[in-house]
Design an enzyme around this catalytic site. Structure first.
Site, PDB file in Angstrom:
ATOM      1  N   LYS A  42       0.849  -1.189   0.000  1.00 17.87           N
ATOM      2  CA  LYS A  42       0.000   0.000   0.000  1.00 17.87           C
ATOM      3  C   LYS A  42       0.880   1.234   0.000  1.00 17.87           C
ATOM      4  O   LYS A  42       1.915   1.270   0.676  1.00 17.87           O
ATOM      5  CB  LYS A  42      -0.877  -0.059   1.258  1.00 17.87           C
ATOM      6  CG  LYS A  42      -1.879   1.051   1.461  1.00 17.87           C
ATOM      7  CD  LYS A  42      -2.678   0.764   2.731  1.00 17.87           C
ATOM      8  CE  LYS A  42      -3.787   1.754   2.979  1.00 17.87           C
ATOM      9  NZ  LYS A  42      -4.582   1.393   4.184  1.00 17.87           N
ATOM     10  N   SER A 119      -9.170   1.519   3.209  1.00 19.57           N
ATOM     11  CA  SER A 119      -8.313   2.290   2.340  1.00 19.57           C
ATOM     12  C   SER A 119      -7.248   1.446   1.642  1.00 19.57           C
ATOM     13  O   SER A 119      -6.512   1.953   0.808  1.00 19.57           O
ATOM     14  CB  SER A 119      -7.633   3.393   3.167  1.00 19.57           C
ATOM     15  OG  SER A 119      -6.806   2.824   4.193  1.00 19.57           O
ATOM     16  N   SER A 143      -9.645  -0.674   7.550  1.00 22.19           N
ATOM     17  CA  SER A 143      -9.119  -0.499   6.195  1.00 22.19           C
ATOM     18  C   SER A 143      -8.521  -1.736   5.540  1.00 22.19           C
ATOM     19  O   SER A 143      -8.158  -1.692   4.366  1.00 22.19           O
ATOM     20  CB  SER A 143      -8.070   0.623   6.187  1.00 22.19           C
ATOM     21  OG  SER A 143      -8.700   1.871   6.324  1.00 22.19           O
TER      22      SER A 143
END
Length: 409
Positions: A42, A119, A143
């Site tokens: 990420k 996210s 997330s």
């Protein structure tokens, strides 16, 4: 073995998971238990020589390339895994929807007309599509648990503070946890065995189904939860009882989490936001504005309540009990859903995810395919530090369900 970097990916990004500045490959630094596996990170995790974008072009432009790998990236490279670049995150990780204003919404291959969740959106998309074996994410308010549920992946929130946050852009340090997602149960467990120690290996005594959390989820979760309950009781001889998370309504849990985490996030990022004046998506901009207006008195009251709620859940679990709960309140949200629908689902999902968040506890998502054909996750919640044992139990439950012909996704 010395790592080397190439400025390209060895495959086509068919799901729009990678950020433009993240299309590179870093070879492992040595052989190890993850040799032969590939992963993505990420775009909150530092990779030496590359800029970290945190989901926002202004952040990318105002920060220099990283001088070193983040602690977890370095550990995984040292364990033999190959890094295939950086994936999309919602802006500063401040959303669980999975649609980035600047970089787009990655494709959820398990439900192409629906979002991945965020996210850790790009990491979930990449793992679900099989472009990498696993992907690093973070979980503050849900997330990684939510994208895992939406995309049919194994995922988890780790015990708060258990894995290093060094070299990772924070959202709310009081709640940020480092974690990963994988489509394959064995890979998921293999990463856990590499990153986590087994110093806390409880002998599981029993389980409790969290009735208040389950009530927040759509009806399609009920038969999936029942399968987990039945498997734990009949295959693992764990008696299952039924109880709420605490004597406090989950809406109060959600409000407490929002107040404390938003205040913490604003204290973390207010200097950069006020000086750099970045462009955020409307929903995320609204969250920052709300966070800036939280008073010290309000957060002090919320922190006091947080302490009480945390103690209640930890007392409920003790040292060797697990809890069963849905990983989200709904399947993945349809792309293009109106803001009111998104906000309502976000609220009900946060009532569920705030339990582990406020308590700082590990939670593992077991992926299922529901009767309507959509991914939906059921979670096991465990005592602090029991992460690896919880992973092993969750994977064993998933394998039993497969053997019984009612397997997970």
């Amino acid at each position: 073995m010395n790592s080397s970097t190439t400025n390209s990916l060895p495959f086509e990004d068919t799901v729009g998971a990678w950020v433009p500045h993240g299309r590179f490959t870093v070879e492992p630094t040595s052989d190890g238990p993850l040799s032969g596996l590939s992963f993505a990170a990420k775009d909150l995790f530092d990779v030496a020589g590359h800029r970290t974008g945190a989901g926002n072009p202004t952040w990318l432009d105002t920060h220099a390339p990283a001088s070193a790998h983040s602690a977890l990236v370095a550990q995984l490279l040292g364990a033999g895994a190959t890094l295939h670049g950086k994936t999309i995150t919602d802006e500063l990780a401040y959303s669980i929807h999975g649609d980035n204003l600047h970089y787009g919404a990655p494709l959820n291959t398990r439900a192409p007309d629906r979002v991945t969740g965020g996210s850790s959106s790009g990491s979930a998309a990449a793992a679900a599509a099989g472009l990498v074996d696993f992907a690093l994410g973070t979980d503050t308010g849900g997330s990684t648990r939510v994208p895992g549920s939406y995309c049919g992946l194994w995922s988890l929130r780790t015990t708060h503070g258990l894995l290093s946050t060094e070299g990772v852009v924070p959202l709310s340090p009081l709640f940020d946890t480092m974690t990963w997602l994988a489509a394959d149960a064995d890979v998921f467990e293999r990463v856990g065995q590499t990153l986590l120690n087994d110093s806390n290996e409880p002998v599981w005594r029993d389980a409790v189904m969290l009735t208040d959390a389950c009530a927040q989820a759509e009806p399609l979760f009920a038969p999936l939860i029942d399968r987990v309950i039945d498997t734990l009781s009949t295959q693992f001889s764990l008696p299952v009882s039924y109880a709420p998370s605490s004597d406090t309504e989950l809406e109060i849990w959600r409000q407490t989490y929002i107040t404390v985490s938003a205040y913490d996030a604003w204290q973390t990022h207010k200097d950069w936001i006020t000086s750099a004046r970045p462009t955020f998506a409307d929903a995320i901009q609204g969250r920052w504005q709300a966070a800036a207006n939280i008073s010290v008195d309000a957060v002090e009251q919320a922190r006091s309540l947080e302490t009480n709620l945390k103690a209640q859940v930890r007392n409920l679990l003790g040292a060797n009990r697990i809890a069963i709960l849905p990983s989200a309140s709904s399947p993945a949200i349809e792309r293009g859903a109106d803001a009111a629908t998104v906000d309502a689902i976000r609220a009900s999902t946060f009532r569920i995810t705030s339990v582990a968040g406020l308590a700082g506890l590990p939670q593992v998502n077991i992926p299922f395919i529901a009767q309507n054909g959509l991914p939906a996750g059921v979670s096991l919640l465990g005592p602090a530090g029991s992460d690896l044992a919880l992973i092993r139990l969750a994977v064993a439950v998933g394998k039993k369900l497969n053997a019984l012909g009612c397997g997970h996704g």
